[in-house]
Design an enzyme around this catalytic site. Structure first.
Site, PDB file in Angstrom:
ATOM      1  N   ARG A 108       0.816  -1.229   0.000  1.00  0.00           N
ATOM      2  CA  ARG A 108       0.000   0.000   0.000  1.00  0.00           C
ATOM      3  C   ARG A 108       0.842   1.269   0.000  1.00  0.00           C
ATOM      4  NH1 ARG A 108      -3.032  -2.821   3.862  1.00  0.00           N
ATOM      5  NH2 ARG A 108      -4.806  -3.886   2.893  1.00  0.00           N
ATOM      6  N   LYS A 130       3.402  11.735 -11.445  1.00  0.00           N
ATOM      7  CA  LYS A 130       2.550  10.820 -12.228  1.00  0.00           C
ATOM      8  C   LYS A 130       3.350   9.561 -12.498  1.00  0.00           C
ATOM      9  CE  LYS A 130      -0.287  13.820 -15.136  1.00  0.00           C
ATOM     10  NZ  LYS A 130      -0.568  14.152 -16.541  1.00  0.00           N
ATOM     11  N   GLU A 172      10.377  17.407 -25.342  1.00  0.00           N
ATOM     12  CA  GLU A 172       9.674  17.896 -24.138  1.00  0.00           C
ATOM     13  C   GLU A 172      10.176  19.294 -23.752  1.00  0.00           C
ATOM     14  OE1 GLU A 172       7.103  16.417 -23.068  1.00  0.00           O
ATOM     15  OE2 GLU A 172       7.317  14.267 -23.489  1.00  0.00           O
ATOM     16  N   LYS A 214       8.655  22.733 -14.935  1.00  0.00           N
ATOM     17  CA  LYS A 214       7.629  21.691 -14.772  1.00  0.00           C
ATOM     18  C   LYS A 214       7.175  21.622 -13.313  1.00  0.00           C
ATOM     19  CE  LYS A 214       5.936  17.122 -15.393  1.00  0.00           C
ATOM     20  NZ  LYS A 214       6.007  15.771 -15.904  1.00  0.00           N
ATOM     21  N   GLU A 224      -4.058  18.039 -11.770  1.00  0.00           N
ATOM     22  CA  GLU A 224      -4.432  18.321 -13.156  1.00  0.00           C
ATOM     23  C   GLU A 224      -5.871  18.754 -13.341  1.00  0.00           C
ATOM     24  OE1 GLU A 224      -2.205  15.976 -16.011  1.00  0.00           O
ATOM     25  OE2 GLU A 224      -3.890  16.104 -17.400  1.00  0.00           O
ATOM     26  N   ARG A 228      -1.898  22.359 -15.316  1.00  0.00           N
ATOM     27  CA  ARG A 228      -1.033  21.197 -15.595  1.00  0.00           C
ATOM     28  C   ARG A 228      -1.398  20.553 -16.931  1.00  0.00           C
ATOM     29  NH1 ARG A 228       0.982  16.274 -11.567  1.00  0.00           N
ATOM     30  NH2 ARG A 228       2.410  15.405 -13.107  1.00  0.00           N
ATOM     31  N   ASN A 232       0.235  18.773 -21.555  1.00  0.00           N
ATOM     32  CA  ASN A 232      -0.163  17.744 -22.528  1.00  0.00           C
ATOM     33  C   ASN A 232      -0.094  18.261 -23.963  1.00  0.00           C
ATOM     34  OD1 ASN A 232      -0.766  15.731 -20.614  1.00  0.00           O
ATOM     35  ND2 ASN A 232      -2.731  16.706 -20.184  1.00  0.00           N
ATOM     36  N   HIS A 235       0.526  15.981 -26.840  1.00  0.00           N
ATOM     37  CA  HIS A 235       0.466  14.598 -26.350  1.00  0.00           C
ATOM     38  C   HIS A 235      -0.816  13.861 -26.736  1.00  0.00           C
ATOM     39  CE1 HIS A 235       4.007  15.694 -24.236  1.00  0.00           C
ATOM     40  NE2 HIS A 235       4.082  14.555 -23.584  1.00  0.00           N
ATOM     41  N   HIS A 239       0.214  10.546 -28.234  1.00  0.00           N
ATOM     42  CA  HIS A 239      -0.012   9.234 -27.617  1.00  0.00           C
ATOM     43  C   HIS A 239      -0.761   8.291 -28.556  1.00  0.00           C
ATOM     44  CE1 HIS A 239       0.577  10.506 -23.143  1.00  0.00           C
ATOM     45  NE2 HIS A 239       1.703  10.235 -23.764  1.00  0.00           N
ATOM     46  N   HIS A 249       8.561   8.375 -28.206  1.00  0.00           N
ATOM     47  CA  HIS A 249       7.708   9.358 -27.534  1.00  0.00           C
ATOM     48  C   HIS A 249       7.961  10.763 -28.107  1.00  0.00           C
ATOM     49  CE1 HIS A 249       5.240  10.839 -24.245  1.00  0.00           C
ATOM     50  NE2 HIS A 249       6.178  11.728 -23.944  1.00  0.00           N
TER      51      HIS A 249
HETATM   52  N1  NAD Z   1       5.369  10.454 -15.573  1.00  0.00           N
HETATM   53  C1  NAD Z   1       5.420  11.460 -16.399  1.00  0.00           C
HETATM   54  O1  NAD Z   1       5.032  12.593 -16.069  1.00  0.00           O
HETATM   55  C2  NAD Z   1       5.964  11.238 -17.783  1.00  0.00           C
HETATM   56  C3  NAD Z   1       6.243  12.325 -18.618  1.00  0.00           C
HETATM   57  C4  NAD Z   1       6.808  12.078 -19.876  1.00  0.00           C
HETATM   58  C5  NAD Z   1       7.048  10.783 -20.285  1.00  0.00           C
HETATM   59  N2  NAD Z   1       6.744   9.750 -19.454  1.00  0.00           N
HETATM   60  C6  NAD Z   1       6.986   8.379 -19.874  1.00  0.00           C
HETATM   61  O2  NAD Z   1       8.376   8.226 -20.049  1.00  0.00           O
HETATM   62  C7  NAD Z   1       8.611   7.167 -21.008  1.00  0.00           C
HETATM   63  C8  NAD Z   1       9.628   7.641 -21.991  1.00  0.00           C
HETATM   64  O3  NAD Z   1      10.818   7.942 -21.281  1.00  0.00           O
HETATM   65  P1  NAD Z   1      12.243   7.751 -21.950  1.00  0.00           P
HETATM   66  O4  NAD Z   1      12.256   8.418 -23.256  1.00  0.00           O
HETATM   67  O5  NAD Z   1      13.245   8.129 -20.940  1.00  0.00           O
HETATM   68  O6  NAD Z   1      12.222   6.205 -22.285  1.00  0.00           O
HETATM   69  P2  NAD Z   1      13.041   4.922 -21.787  1.00  0.00           P
HETATM   70  O7  NAD Z   1      13.014   4.795 -20.328  1.00  0.00           O
HETATM   71  O8  NAD Z   1      12.510   3.786 -22.592  1.00  0.00           O
HETATM   72  O9  NAD Z   1      14.541   5.234 -22.242  1.00  0.00           O
HETATM   73  C9  NAD Z   1      14.828   5.351 -23.595  1.00  0.00           C
HETATM   74  C10 NAD Z   1      15.953   4.399 -24.009  1.00  0.00           C
HETATM   75  O10 NAD Z   1      17.168   4.902 -23.505  1.00  0.00           O
HETATM   76  C11 NAD Z   1      17.856   3.888 -22.788  1.00  0.00           C
HETATM   77  N3  NAD Z   1      18.638   4.580 -21.764  1.00  0.00           N
HETATM   78  C12 NAD Z   1      18.184   5.210 -20.663  1.00  0.00           C
HETATM   79  N4  NAD Z   1      19.181   5.866 -20.057  1.00  0.00           N
HETATM   80  C13 NAD Z   1      20.308   5.613 -20.768  1.00  0.00           C
HETATM   81  C14 NAD Z   1      21.659   6.008 -20.649  1.00  0.00           C
HETATM   82  N5  NAD Z   1      22.043   6.864 -19.705  1.00  0.00           N
HETATM   83  N6  NAD Z   1      22.540   5.519 -21.551  1.00  0.00           N
HETATM   84  C15 NAD Z   1      22.136   4.690 -22.550  1.00  0.00           C
HETATM   85  N7  NAD Z   1      20.865   4.314 -22.743  1.00  0.00           N
HETATM   86  C16 NAD Z   1      19.961   4.772 -21.864  1.00  0.00           C
HETATM   87  C17 NAD Z   1      16.770   2.979 -22.297  1.00  0.00           C
HETATM   88  O11 NAD Z   1      17.253   1.688 -22.025  1.00  0.00           O
HETATM   89  C18 NAD Z   1      15.815   2.992 -23.471  1.00  0.00           C
HETATM   90  O12 NAD Z   1      16.247   2.097 -24.456  1.00  0.00           O
HETATM   91  C19 NAD Z   1       7.261   6.848 -21.624  1.00  0.00           C
HETATM   92  O13 NAD Z   1       6.780   5.659 -21.058  1.00  0.00           O
HETATM   93  C20 NAD Z   1       6.378   8.030 -21.201  1.00  0.00           C
HETATM   94  O14 NAD Z   1       5.025   7.675 -21.087  1.00  0.00           O
HETATM   95  C21 NAD Z   1       6.216   9.955 -18.229  1.00  0.00           C
END
Ligand code: NAD
Length: 337
Positions: A108, A130, A172, A214, A224, A228, A232, A235, A239, A249
């Protein structure tokens, strides 16, 4: 390293800017912490994980699903994790979203922190509380809003980041500039990805500026209800395209931002579509895609921003200023065509 404590509703997050991963052992007790990372980050920085209990997950968005949550929870049980354990997500947005979600539901809710290792996770995914998982092609369909105890930013992880992932992060950053920060938009126009990759002080300043931008938006509207939603921008369509067309992304939201800018031209009188698409292309991001509008609209209808009468869409009034507008689904469909 610089520490800044920022407050959210009912919680606070300690940000460590320009920090080093080695400082993690001062923030948490190694014996009572479990790191969650992915195979790429682990392979690129193996020595950093020595001496830490670590769960290594397959890299990529396909990991951000309920099966992984179940598997990690089984591993947490066998590692003896209890309510005093801290989970630390060391990775990109997939890892930070998953870690935050698992920590929110395990027993929990247990404490968690992040060491974001992609540009995107540094400036966006790790911030705001989030977290969650995807269900089929529906992104982030299940999740919670819960803040990490800390975010430690060590930019040296980015040395191993592939070029494409830099563009994802810049998407972003450009979004933040487009909706909230005209002067950052101008600085981005004056520079390019290689400038930030080479000049550590400029990168560090950019990450910090985006983190604070942010954070401020989230602090003012954590759950949100209003401002906030501006985050989006790009997005909604992004998405819907991301999983269907196997785009990253950043690529997906870049196309989404370009579409929203064109939509804004007709609805708010926005006059800088070409300036925005020019900047996106400068950071190696696509601004068009040929797709099936019918298929996309079906996914859009399941979006969390959907209302009974239409969709809440984020539009630009000018660079640095955005607004929320409800648009009938039919209008979006016609524009997509
Ligand atoms: N929670 C939120 O507010 C929020 C906001 C934006 C995006 N997201 C989410 O984030 C995700 C996308 O994030 P991302 O682009 O970081 O994706 P990811 O975590 O898949 O990383 C992208 C790639 O980079 C690699 N990688 C990560 N760090 C590395 C490093 N230092 N050296 C070499 N390779 C590395 C990973 O293994 C992966 O292959 C999506 O799922 C999206 O929905 C969440």
């Amino acid at each position: 390293m610089q520490q800044k404590r920022l407050r959210f509703t009912g919680s606070q997050v300690d940000f460590y800017f320009d920090a080093s991963f080695t400082q993690l052992s001062k923030l948490v007790d190694k014996k009572n912490a479990i790191l969650i990372t992915d195979a790429n980050v682990h392979a690129a920085h193996p020595s950093r994980f020595k001496g830490w209990k670590t769960i290594v997950l397959p890299a990529g968005e396909a990991t951000k699903v309920q099966n992984t949550v179940d598997e990690v929870i089984r591993q947490l049980i066998s590692l003896g994790a209890d309510r005093t354990t801290t989970l630390i997500g060391v990775g990109g947005g997939v890892i930070t979203d998953l870690t935050g979600f698992i920590a929110s539901v395990y027993m929990r809710g247990i404490a968690f922190g992040f060491v974001p290792t992609t540009l995107l996770a540094l400036v966006d995914a790790s911030i705001g509380g989030k977290n969650g998982i995807d269900v089929g092609s529906y992104k982030n369909m299940v999740g919670t809003i819960r803040q990490p105890a800390f975010i430690l930013q060590d930019l040296s992880f980015l040395k191993s980041l592939p070029g494409k992932e830099w563009s994802n992060g810049f998407a972003e950053i450009i979004k933040h500039a487009a909706i909230k920060d005209t002067s950052m938009f101008r600085s981005l126009e004056e520079n390019d990805p290689s400038f930030y990759q080479k000049k550590k002080s400029a990168l560090s300043e950019l990450v910090r500026r985006n983190t604070l931008l942010k954070t401020k938006v989230v602090q003012q509207d954590e759950f949100e209800k209003g401002d906030r939603k501006l985050l989006n921008f790009g997005h909604t369509l992004g998405h819907a395209l991301e999983n269907q067309y196997r785009l990253s992304h950043g690529e997906a939201i870049s196309i989404g931002m370009a579409f929203a800018a064109r939509l804004s031209a007709g609805l708010t009188g926005f006059r800088a579509t070409e300036r925005l698409t020019g900047l996106l292309q400068r950071y190696e991001l696509p601004v068009t895609l040929s797709f099936d509008p019918g298929k996309v609209i079906e996914v859009l209808k399941m979006d969390k921003k959907k209302t009974p009468t239409g969709m809440q869409f984020i539009l630009l009034q000018r660079i640095g200023s955005a607004m929320i507008k409800e648009i009938p689904v039919e209008h979006i469909y016609q524009s997509l065509k």
